[in-house]
Scaffold this active site. Structure first.
Site, short mmCIF file in Angstrom:
data_model
loop_
_atom_site.label_atom_id
_atom_site.label_comp_id
_atom_site.label_asym_id
_atom_site.label_seq_id
_atom_site.Cartn_x
_atom_site.Cartn_y
_atom_site.Cartn_z
N LYS A 112 22.11 8.05 11.15
CA LYS A 112 21.58 7.33 10.87
C LYS A 112 21.09 6.91 9.28
CE LYS A 112 21.52 4.64 14.62
NZ LYS A 112 22.21 5.82 15.38
C1 LIG Z 1 23.33 5.51 16.79
C2 LIG Z 1 23.99 6.44 17.28
C3 LIG Z 1 25.38 6.70 17.74
C4 LIG Z 1 26.17 6.01 18.37
O1 LIG Z 1 26.43 4.87 17.12
P1 LIG Z 1 27.03 4.07 16.90
O2 LIG Z 1 27.75 3.31 15.04
O3 LIG Z 1 26.48 2.69 17.25
O4 LIG Z 1 28.74 3.98 17.17
C5 LIG Z 1 25.69 8.02 18.62
N1 LIG Z 1 24.89 9.18 18.12
C6 LIG Z 1 23.82 9.01 17.41
C7 LIG Z 1 22.49 10.43 17.92
C8 LIG Z 1 22.93 7.82 17.26
O5 LIG Z 1 21.79 7.58 17.19
#
Ligand SMILES: *Cc1c(COP(=O)(O)O)cnc(C)c1O
Length: 469
Positions: A112
């Site tokens: 993220k």
């Molecule tokens: C947010 C997140 C996901 C999922 O991502 P999406 O874009 O919602 O599909 C997967 N793994 C981790 C570690 C995350 O923080």
């Protein structure tokens, strides 16, 4: 570039306004009106570029008209300059033609950061120019909150309020949020669960009167800028593995369908991608759609991969929009029937179209731990539980061994010690250097009851760098 709503009734916006928007006024999500398309020669000429320069080339068409080239370049150089690995998104080989793309070398150790480090800088740039301030109210079950706070902590014109469920996020995750201080940073622990937090955010978007005219901005992946930033690393991986002359496949641990939707866009922008694998945990609404054309809400289960614990997948609407020939009225109809009955199927030819590119698998906690142990034994790599789900799905759903398979490594294992312990891997987890004193740092957080009015009152009392709005 102009952006349109997936439900066809909201006004088209430019990049700047889309950045500052949440949901469209018709309840839809914004998508580019026309996706840029690169030629194979153009993509090939980007081989070997540093990450921020590749990012400039891939994202430039999306911001044209809102951010001059020189400013955008500078923002991108700063954004990816804070990552702790020189390659930004290094590939690590697990097996023959099988790779993990490590997306956890940003400040908060999850993918993220790629989008939220950029989002904070873009917001500051645009708000400075307009002479405006905004408030962010976001809900988190863990990773989004810390990445958003890290991304916005230096923003002059942003006050950020992150709601997390009190005593229900891991200690590492909590400390990554509560140990960052600033008069524009506000951590709120809600005496409730994640859904309660998310409901409060939704209600705040629906009625913003408590903000006294200050604009509310979204930091979850309904914000287009987050998806945009995630397109880049698909190009980055493919270019290192012989693309675009050769095609590449990806397996993506997914919850809200944000990260994998970025891969779908990369393909539509000209990158040869052979297969995209939707890898879910037990909360498998996306897998049930891909395997049986049923998009039906079920109860939420807590798993060892909490960042993918969702009941409905907000970004899936963006794919449905394309599958329905970009017919906003059709999507508005589908979403209405979903709200009323809790499910739908699409016409068989639309589902078949999706299945040309997408495969899927749901992986439970036991299989997740099994995969963490298996990979550690085979290659010495310690995976976090989300990434392990991606590896499991890649190994079970792969269409061709000749085509390189890249699994998105979405988080560092140190964020999820419970899964690593349950997997029985006898390796101590160590925090990276910049977080090594995390457990000694002071924390700042306000506990509030599960009550919308109390939360909104807190925001309006502190929304102007700690002072009332
Ligand atoms: C947010 C997140 C996901 C999922 O991502 P999406 O874009 O919602 O599909 C997967 N793994 C981790 C570690 C995350 O923080």
């Amino acid at each position: 570039m102009r952006y349109i709503s997936t439900r066809g009734q909201a006004p088209a916006l430019n990049f700047e306004d889309v950045l500052l928007a949440g949901l469209a006024t018709d309840g839809g999500l914004y998508v580019p009106e026309n996706l840029p398309r690169f030629t194979q020669e153009e993509i090939a000429s980007w081989a070997g570029l540093p990450y921020h320069e590749l990012a400039f080339r891939v994202m430039r068409p999306f911001v044209t008209g809102s951010i001059p080239d020189a400013d955008f370049k500078k923002i991108l150089e700063e954004t990816y300059g804070v990552f702790s690995h020189n390659a930004i998104a290094p590939l690590r080989q697990l097996n023959g033609n099988e790779w993990v793309m490590e997306l956890f070398h940003g400040p908060t150790l999850a993918f993220k950061d790629f989008a939220l480090q950029l989002l904070g800088r873009l917001l500051d740039y645009v708000l400075q120019k307009r002479g405006e301030r905004v408030v962010i109210v976001g809900a988190t079950s863990g990773d989004t909150g810390s990445a958003a706070i890290e991304g916005c902590k230096h923003c002059e014109n942003v006050d950020i309020f992150i709601l997390h469920p009190h005593n229900r996020v891991s200690e590492v995750q909590r400390r990554q949020m509560t140990t960052i201080f600033g008069d524009n940073i506000h951590n709120i622990a809600i005496e409730g669960n994640f859904d309660d937090c998310q409901e409060m955010v939704k209600a705040s978007f629906a009625d913003q009167s408590f903000l006294k005219g200050t604009r509310l901005v979204a930091v979850n992946s309904i914000n287009w800028a987050r998806i945009m930033a995630q397109i880049v690393y698909y190009f980055h991986a493919a270019l290192q593995l012989g693309g675009p002359a050769r095609s590449v496949s990806f397996s993506v641990p997914t919850g809200n369908f944000g990260d994998i939707f970025a891969g779908y866009l990369a393909r539509n922008m000209g990158l040869p991608i052979n297969q995209l694998i939707v890898a879910t945990n037990r909360n498998d609404i996306l897998h049930r759609f891909m395997s049986g054309n049923q998009y039906v809400k079920e109860t939420l289960h807590a798993t060892l991969s909490p960042s993918m614990d969702i009941m409905v997948s907000s970004n899936f609407e963006r794919l449905l929009f394309d599958l329905h020939g970009r017919n906003g009225a059709a999507i508005a109809g589908l979403m209405d029937s979903f709200r009323q009955g809790g499910g739908f199927s699409v016409e068989p030819e639309r589902w078949t179209e999706a299945r040309k590119l997408f495969d899927s698998l749901a992986v439970d906690d036991a299989q997740t731990c099994e995969t963490i142990a298996e990979v550690f034994e085979q290659s010495g790599e310690l995976l976090d539980p989300h990434t392990a789900i991606g590896v499991r799905a890649a190994r079970e759903c792969r269409r061709s061994l000749d085509i390189p398979m890249v699994i998105l490594g979405t988080a560092h294992p140190v964020k999820f010690p419970e899964a690593v312990e349950k997997a029985g891997v006898g390796k101590a987890l160590e925090l990276p250097a910049h977080l090594s004193d995390l457990f000694e740092r002071d924390e700042r957080c306000t506990v509030l009851p599960n009550d919308l009015k109390a939360v909104q009152a807190f925001v309006s009392q502190h929304g102007n760098r700690g002072k009332p709005l």
